[in-house]
Write an enzyme that holds these catalytic residues in place. Structure first.
Site, mmCIF file in Angstrom:
data_model
loop_
_atom_site.group_PDB
_atom_site.id
_atom_site.type_symbol
_atom_site.label_atom_id
_atom_site.label_comp_id
_atom_site.label_asym_id
_atom_site.label_seq_id
_atom_site.Cartn_x
_atom_site.Cartn_y
_atom_site.Cartn_z
ATOM 1 N N GLY A 22 62.486 102.504 -3.306
ATOM 2 C CA GLY A 22 63.295 102.835 -4.460
ATOM 3 C C GLY A 22 62.699 103.788 -5.499
ATOM 4 O O GLY A 22 62.375 104.356 -4.823
ATOM 5 N N ASP A 68 48.569 93.272 -6.231
ATOM 6 C CA ASP A 68 49.435 92.722 -6.996
ATOM 7 C C ASP A 68 49.047 93.127 -8.296
ATOM 8 O O ASP A 68 47.879 92.648 -9.604
ATOM 9 C CB ASP A 68 49.494 90.889 -7.367
ATOM 10 N N TYR A 162 64.891 90.064 -18.529
ATOM 11 C CA TYR A 162 64.974 90.730 -17.876
ATOM 12 C C TYR A 162 65.600 92.685 -19.092
ATOM 13 O O TYR A 162 64.075 92.903 -19.797
ATOM 14 C CB TYR A 162 65.717 91.940 -16.764
HETATM 15 P P1 NDP Z 1 62.464 97.475 -6.087
HETATM 16 O O1 NDP Z 1 62.830 96.185 -6.127
HETATM 17 O O2 NDP Z 1 63.218 98.112 -5.393
HETATM 18 O O3 NDP Z 1 60.860 97.541 -6.062
HETATM 19 C C1 NDP Z 1 60.041 97.602 -7.153
HETATM 20 C C2 NDP Z 1 59.116 97.947 -6.368
HETATM 21 O O4 NDP Z 1 57.591 97.106 -7.754
HETATM 22 C C3 NDP Z 1 58.396 98.165 -5.625
HETATM 23 O O5 NDP Z 1 57.682 99.185 -4.890
HETATM 24 C C4 NDP Z 1 57.461 96.668 -5.243
HETATM 25 O O6 NDP Z 1 56.281 97.089 -4.397
HETATM 26 C C5 NDP Z 1 56.799 96.902 -6.141
HETATM 27 N N1 NDP Z 1 55.893 95.855 -6.828
HETATM 28 C C6 NDP Z 1 56.619 94.583 -7.022
HETATM 29 N N2 NDP Z 1 56.049 93.672 -7.811
HETATM 30 C C7 NDP Z 1 54.723 93.906 -7.987
HETATM 31 C C8 NDP Z 1 53.116 93.969 -7.585
HETATM 32 N N3 NDP Z 1 53.257 92.230 -7.993
HETATM 33 N N4 NDP Z 1 52.383 93.943 -8.135
HETATM 34 C C9 NDP Z 1 52.323 95.538 -7.291
HETATM 35 N N5 NDP Z 1 53.620 95.973 -7.267
HETATM 36 C C10 NDP Z 1 54.711 95.273 -7.064
HETATM 37 O O7 NDP Z 1 63.493 98.216 -7.239
HETATM 38 P P2 NDP Z 1 63.880 99.722 -8.192
HETATM 39 O O8 NDP Z 1 62.838 100.593 -7.585
HETATM 40 O O9 NDP Z 1 65.325 99.342 -8.333
HETATM 41 O O10 NDP Z 1 62.850 99.797 -9.919
HETATM 42 C C11 NDP Z 1 61.538 99.887 -10.500
HETATM 43 C C12 NDP Z 1 61.193 100.301 -11.898
HETATM 44 O O11 NDP Z 1 62.850 101.099 -12.085
HETATM 45 C C13 NDP Z 1 61.577 98.843 -12.135
HETATM 46 O O12 NDP Z 1 60.524 98.618 -13.537
HETATM 47 C C14 NDP Z 1 63.367 98.645 -12.849
HETATM 48 O O13 NDP Z 1 63.399 97.765 -14.110
HETATM 49 C C15 NDP Z 1 63.367 99.764 -13.014
HETATM 50 N N6 NDP Z 1 65.269 100.077 -13.090
HETATM 51 C C16 NDP Z 1 65.691 99.471 -12.020
HETATM 52 C C17 NDP Z 1 66.847 100.130 -12.814
HETATM 53 C C18 NDP Z 1 67.788 100.141 -10.879
HETATM 54 O O14 NDP Z 1 69.118 100.058 -11.051
HETATM 55 N N7 NDP Z 1 67.077 100.326 -9.668
HETATM 56 C C19 NDP Z 1 67.874 100.310 -13.686
HETATM 57 C C20 NDP Z 1 66.612 100.680 -14.588
HETATM 58 C C21 NDP Z 1 65.281 100.759 -14.029
HETATM 59 P P3 NDP Z 1 56.084 95.129 -3.194
HETATM 60 O O15 NDP Z 1 57.107 94.514 -3.379
HETATM 61 O O16 NDP Z 1 55.240 95.783 -2.104
HETATM 62 O O17 NDP Z 1 54.353 95.095 -3.734
#
Ligand code: NDP
Length: 255
Positions: A22, A68, A162
């Site tokens: 992402g 994590d 959120y």
């Molecule tokens: P995704 O769900 O695609 O990616 C989330 C990422 O966070 C993954 O790499 C995941 O990897 C990691 N992650 C989740 N939980 C944990 C944890 N406990 N420890 C370490 N890593 C973790 O989300 P997006 O790319 O869409 O979002 C990224 C950011 O952008 C977020 O903060 C989101 O709120 C923000 N955002 C997104 C928007 C959108 O429309 N997509 C709009 C505005 C803001 P893994 O599961 O392997 O740990």
């Protein structure tokens, strides 16, 4: 110095949380293309390994730590590992986040907690673990990933936890910017609108009116369209910017 040189990150060392897919993956790759060595942290080891390959294909050092970040001890160990492997951390991108759609009266306690633990507390713990090294080195740049949801209420889905968590990210950005400016640390945030990732089901027909057609540009973004703004905030191009929230929402919040 040519103006484009001020966007370069040659010799910098960056850490991106949630960097394996992402937005975080796009940020990691963009920072590498701008010249930085990049570490990512996330839980899925095989996705982590793929991004390391992509970083190295860009001629930069790539490193992944499987952790994590909602567990404070894992944050402490992860920051120590990255600092030792890269020799320091000049740029921190606090990107990992989670969104859960549910009407407020149906949100279980543990779900509220899960959102706050990752979106707010993990960002706080990572920032406070990285900042001492930046202070010792004379400064650094932190880029937090907020959201337009910090200042609008999304619809038709409800996601109060959120929205509140991202408002906390924005004000934490301003608070740490003020507190750490004397140490040469700039703290800024981006606030994206809808971006196509696993988090945001932008193609679902029930969201088309409110998510897509209600925005002036009438489309969602790709992660690659948001990434240059992270390079910008991480680079000397923004040497006089701190405490700023950069809105990148296709005009969504003008209405
Ligand atoms: P995704 O769900 O695609 O990616 C989330 C990422 O966070 C993954 O790499 C995941 O990897 C990691 N992650 C989740 N939980 C944990 C944890 N406990 N420890 C370490 N890593 C973790 O989300 P997006 O790319 O869409 O979002 C990224 C950011 O952008 C977020 O903060 C989101 O709120 C923000 N955002 C997104 C928007 C959108 O429309 N997509 C709009 C505005 C803001 P893994 O599961 O392997 O740990």
């Amino acid at each position: 110095m040519n103006v484009l040189d001020s966007f370069a990150l040659n010799g910098r060392r960056a850490l991106v949380t949630g960097g394996n897919r992402g937005l975080g993956r796009a940020f990691a790759l963009a920072l590498a293309e701008a010249g930085a060595d990049v570490a990512i942290v996330a839980r899925d080891a095989s996705l982590n390994a793929q991004v390391v390959e992509e970083l190295e294909a860009r001629g930069r050092r790539g490193l992944a730590v499987q952790a994590d970040i909602t567990v404070k001890d894992q944050v402490t160990a992860m920051v120590a590992e990255v600092t030792s492997a890269l020799g320091g951390i000049d740029i921190l991108v606090n990107n990992a986040g989670i969104a859960i759609h549910r009407p407020a009266l149906e949100v279980p306690d543990d779900e509220w907690q899960q959102v706050m633990d990752l979106n707010v507390t993990a960002l706080w713990n990572t920032s406070t673990a990285v900042a001492p090294g930046m202070i010792a080195a004379g400064g650094g740049a932190i880029v937090n990933v907020g959201s337009m949801s910090a200042q609008i209420v999304n619809r038709p889905q409800w996601q109060a936890s959120y929205n509140a968590s991202k408002a906390a990210v924005h004000h934490l950005t301003r608070s740490l910017a003020a507190e750490w400016a004397p140490h040469g640390i700039r703290v800024n945030a981006i606030a994206p609108g809808y971006v196509k990732t696993e988090m945001a089901p932008v193609d679902r027909p029930e969201f088309r009116q409110n998510w897509i057609l209600d925005a002036p540009l009438q489309r969602y973004a790709t992660p690659e369209e948001i990434a240059p703004s992270v390079v910008y905030l991480a680079s000397p191009a923004t040497s006089f910017m701190t405490g700023t929230i950069l809105l990148i929402d296709g005009g969504y919040s003008v209405y």
